[in-house]
Write an enzyme that holds these catalytic residues in place. Structure first.
Site, short mmCIF file in Angstrom:
data_model
loop_
_atom_site.label_atom_id
_atom_site.label_comp_id
_atom_site.label_asym_id
_atom_site.label_seq_id
_atom_site.Cartn_x
_atom_site.Cartn_y
_atom_site.Cartn_z
N ASP A 126 -0.48 16.95 19.88
CA ASP A 126 -0.28 18.28 20.75
C ASP A 126 0.08 19.29 19.79
O ASP A 126 1.00 19.96 20.29
CB ASP A 126 0.90 17.77 21.65
CG ASP A 126 0.56 16.65 22.76
OD1 ASP A 126 -0.48 16.63 23.13
OD2 ASP A 126 1.49 15.95 23.07
N LYS A 183 -4.93 10.05 5.12
CA LYS A 183 -4.35 9.48 6.30
C LYS A 183 -3.39 10.27 7.07
O LYS A 183 -2.15 10.26 6.64
CB LYS A 183 -3.90 8.14 6.04
CG LYS A 183 -4.93 7.15 5.15
CD LYS A 183 -4.16 7.07 3.73
CE LYS A 183 -4.73 6.20 2.71
NZ LYS A 183 -6.22 6.03 2.68
N HIS A 232 -10.09 10.34 1.71
CA HIS A 232 -8.90 9.26 1.64
C HIS A 232 -7.70 9.58 2.16
O HIS A 232 -6.71 8.87 2.32
CB HIS A 232 -8.71 8.96 0.00
CG HIS A 232 -8.17 8.02 -0.19
ND1 HIS A 232 -6.55 7.83 -0.68
CD2 HIS A 232 -8.46 6.47 -0.25
CE1 HIS A 232 -6.37 6.40 -0.86
NE2 HIS A 232 -7.22 5.84 -0.81
N LYS A 240 3.33 4.40 -1.16
CA LYS A 240 3.01 5.38 -2.20
C LYS A 240 4.10 6.30 -2.39
O LYS A 240 4.19 7.28 -1.42
CB LYS A 240 1.67 6.04 -2.19
CG LYS A 240 0.39 4.90 -2.20
CD LYS A 240 -0.89 5.79 -1.63
CE LYS A 240 -1.90 4.81 -1.77
NZ LYS A 240 -1.95 3.86 -0.59
N HIS A 277 0.81 -1.16 -0.01
CA HIS A 277 0.04 0.14 0.00
C HIS A 277 0.81 1.40 0.05
O HIS A 277 0.35 2.51 -0.18
CB HIS A 277 -0.96 -0.08 1.18
CG HIS A 277 -2.19 0.73 1.19
ND1 HIS A 277 -2.50 1.80 2.32
CD2 HIS A 277 -3.20 0.93 0.24
CE1 HIS A 277 -3.67 2.18 1.59
NE2 HIS A 277 -4.07 1.99 0.82
N ASP A 290 15.66 11.82 -8.79
CA ASP A 290 17.14 11.88 -8.72
C ASP A 290 17.70 11.82 -7.20
O ASP A 290 18.63 12.32 -6.71
CB ASP A 290 17.64 13.38 -9.14
CG ASP A 290 17.44 13.63 -10.67
OD1 ASP A 290 17.32 12.40 -11.51
OD2 ASP A 290 17.36 14.65 -11.21
#
Length: 528
Positions: free
Chosen positions: A431, A426, A424, A184, A182, A189
């Site tokens: 704090d 996450k 979608h 991504k 999962h 470079d």
């Protein structure tokens, strides 16, 4: 953290629509497995040196002179900026591109980015593309043609052995196929990376008209990029990454196939340049800067956390192999305020108690997840709703993202309006000081089954602003789940400046509410 699912598990599609079908696989008890290719003789490769004399390298070195031993982060909440970041990274690469994704759609944005990767290979850039094999059905020929380019290599993570009959693997090799990559990341470079929650596709970049995902990425420069590259190398050279040319194919790829792909890429780019989306992009910040140095990076220490590739076969969640324990450490250190944004949120009994105990000791806990109508699969909501009452009664401030969002017209920017929205993103805010951005959903699948990646970094200005503005911002895009005077759940939201209260799952039909409630009684939580 959410409880780890017990193996064996059923496989899950990107939208998790195959869960019930694959439960049948387990019921049937079929265990025969097809054979994957032999990896003997497979080449290994590694990221280029970070001190390469490239435009990105020279720019980043100049930035690091003012921020030694730190990394720079710029969050990308806008899909349009997230697309532009990737486009400009690919176009600006001079030595290498390392690309790692769970889903890559063949649509406007997906075709443009794939075409630009091919153009980069044509100008001499080494391109390594690592895709989870879940979303590659029907794309084998395209990937094989890309792989035929001398500067382009394609590998598939934990692939299906049966390329033309994937249902056989669904049935016969369910426990393995259920484990997915999962992560991504895209790195140019070895000097600049983008990581986070977005896959590649129109809905992730606000280019679609049917579905739009609210999401979050981070653009990164500095030493963290070399850590992301090391992570990529680990996955690329792992026993789970299969070169696409290792499989037996009935027809060879020809030079004419590659020329045809170049022509198709040129047509796709021309169509994209004439689209409404191209006009929208010109209004965004990343379309107007000429150098990375012009962007307002936050500079700080960081911690990159990711699962090991061998999580594919791990039977237990461990500190050495899994991201989840590192995320738990951040949660344990929270003293005053915690914000959790997770589209799939199935906390389980233990983590529900953990969150309500945090509230009891004085920590303000706020959570944003999808409403039933916004969730792309009701099954996930069925698992989450089991814990909703306990969370709210325990003092957790719970918000559910609305499927219908007000379209932004006029003002400084306009966007293509999708008919339906879904959360979608996450990310976590600790704090009002630290931020964690990644691919990790707060559910058992991210804990124990899928591999994930994310990073902590220090961003007091952004984190404090997010904490201060969260209540007002959340009510504009979500429902606040709360208790009425009789102790029953109700949903409060604000639309066009007017607050309204709903006493049942918002924007849903009675059948959807009924069927989801029934699923909440019967669906095994381990499958979510």
């Amino acid at each position: 953290m959410p409880q780890a699912p017990a193996a064996p598990q059923c496989f899950a599609l990107p939208a998790r629509l195959a869960l019930l079908v694959l439960n049948l696989c387990l019921i049937l008890g079929l265990a025969a497995c097809s054979s994957l290719p032999v990896l003997e003789g497979r080449d290994t490769s590694h990221a280029i040196s970070a001190d390469a004399d490239t435009t990105f390298g020279r720019t980043v070195r100049g930035m690091l002179e003012s921020h030694p031993q730190q990394s720079g982060f710029k969050t990308l909440p806008d899909g349009e900026n997230a697309f532009l970041a990737r486009l400009r990274m690919i176009a600006g690469a001079e030595r290498s591109l390392d690309v790692q994704y769970y889903i890559w759609h063949k649509d406007l944005t997906g075709n443009v980015l794939a075409g630009q990767l091919l153009a980069a290979a044509d100008r001499g850039v080494r391109v390594r593309l690592l895709l989870d094999d879940l979303d590659t059905a029907g794309k084998d020929h395209l990937l094989r043609v890309l792989d035929s380019h001398p500067n382009f290599s394609v590998r598939l993570f934990n692939p299906f052995a049966n390329r033309s009959a994937r249902a056989e693997d669904f049935v016969a090799d369910t426990a393995r196929i259920n484990r997915r990559m999962h992560n991504k990341t895209l790195t140019a470079d070895n000097q600049v990376s983008v990581f986070g929650g977005r896959n590649i596709g129109d809905e992730y970049f606000q280019a679609g008209t049917e579905m739009g995902f609210g999401d979050m990425d981070a653009l990164a420069v500095g030493p963290i990029v070399q850590e992301i590259s090391a992570q990529f190398d680990l996955y690329w050279n792992s026993r789970w990454a299969y070169p696409i040319d290792a499989f037996d194919w009935p027809q060879p790829v020809t030079a004419q196939d590659l020329e045809a792909l170049r022509a198709a890429a040129a047509r796709n780019l021309e169509q994209a340049q004439q689209s409404e989306y191209a006009g929208v992009l010109t209004q965004f910040r990343l379309a107007q800067v000429s150098s990375l140095a012009e962007l307002d990076f936050v500079w700080s220490d960081w911690l990159l956390a990711y699962d090991q590739p061998d999580k594919v076969t791990a039977s237990e969640v461990g500190d050495e192999t899994h991201l989840a324990p590192k995320l738990r450490q951040g949660l344990d250190l929270t003293r005053h305020d915690l914000i959790i944004v997770s589209p799939y949120f199935v906390p389980g009994k233990q983590f529900t108690r953990y969150l309500t105990d945090m509230v009891a000791r004085g920590v303000r806990v706020r959570i944003l997840t999808n409403s039933l109508q916004a969730n792309d699969v009701s099954l996930v909501h069925a698992g989450y709703m089991r814990y909703r009452d306990d969370l709210v009664r325990g003092g957790v401030e719970l918000y559910e993202f609305r499927a219908s969002q007000e379209r932004l017209d006029g003002g400084e920017r306009t966007r293509i309006g999708a008919s339906r929205s879904s959360l979608h993103a996450k990310f976590f805010v600790f704090d009002a000081t630290y931020v964690f951005v990644g691919s990790f959903n707060l559910d058992g699948r991210s804990v124990a089954l899928n591999t994930e990646l994310g990073a902590y970094f220090l961003s007091p200005l952004q984190a404090s602003a997010m904490a201060a503005d969260f209540d007002d911002w959340a009510l504009q895009v979500a429902y606040r789940v709360q208790l009425d005077d009789a102790g029953k759940l109700q949903w409060l939201t604000r639309e066009s400046g007017v607050e309204r209260v709903v006493y049942k799952e918002p924007d849903t039909t009675w059948w959807k509410r009924f069927s989801t409630r029934v699923l909440s009684w019967i669906v095994p939580e381990a499958q979510l």
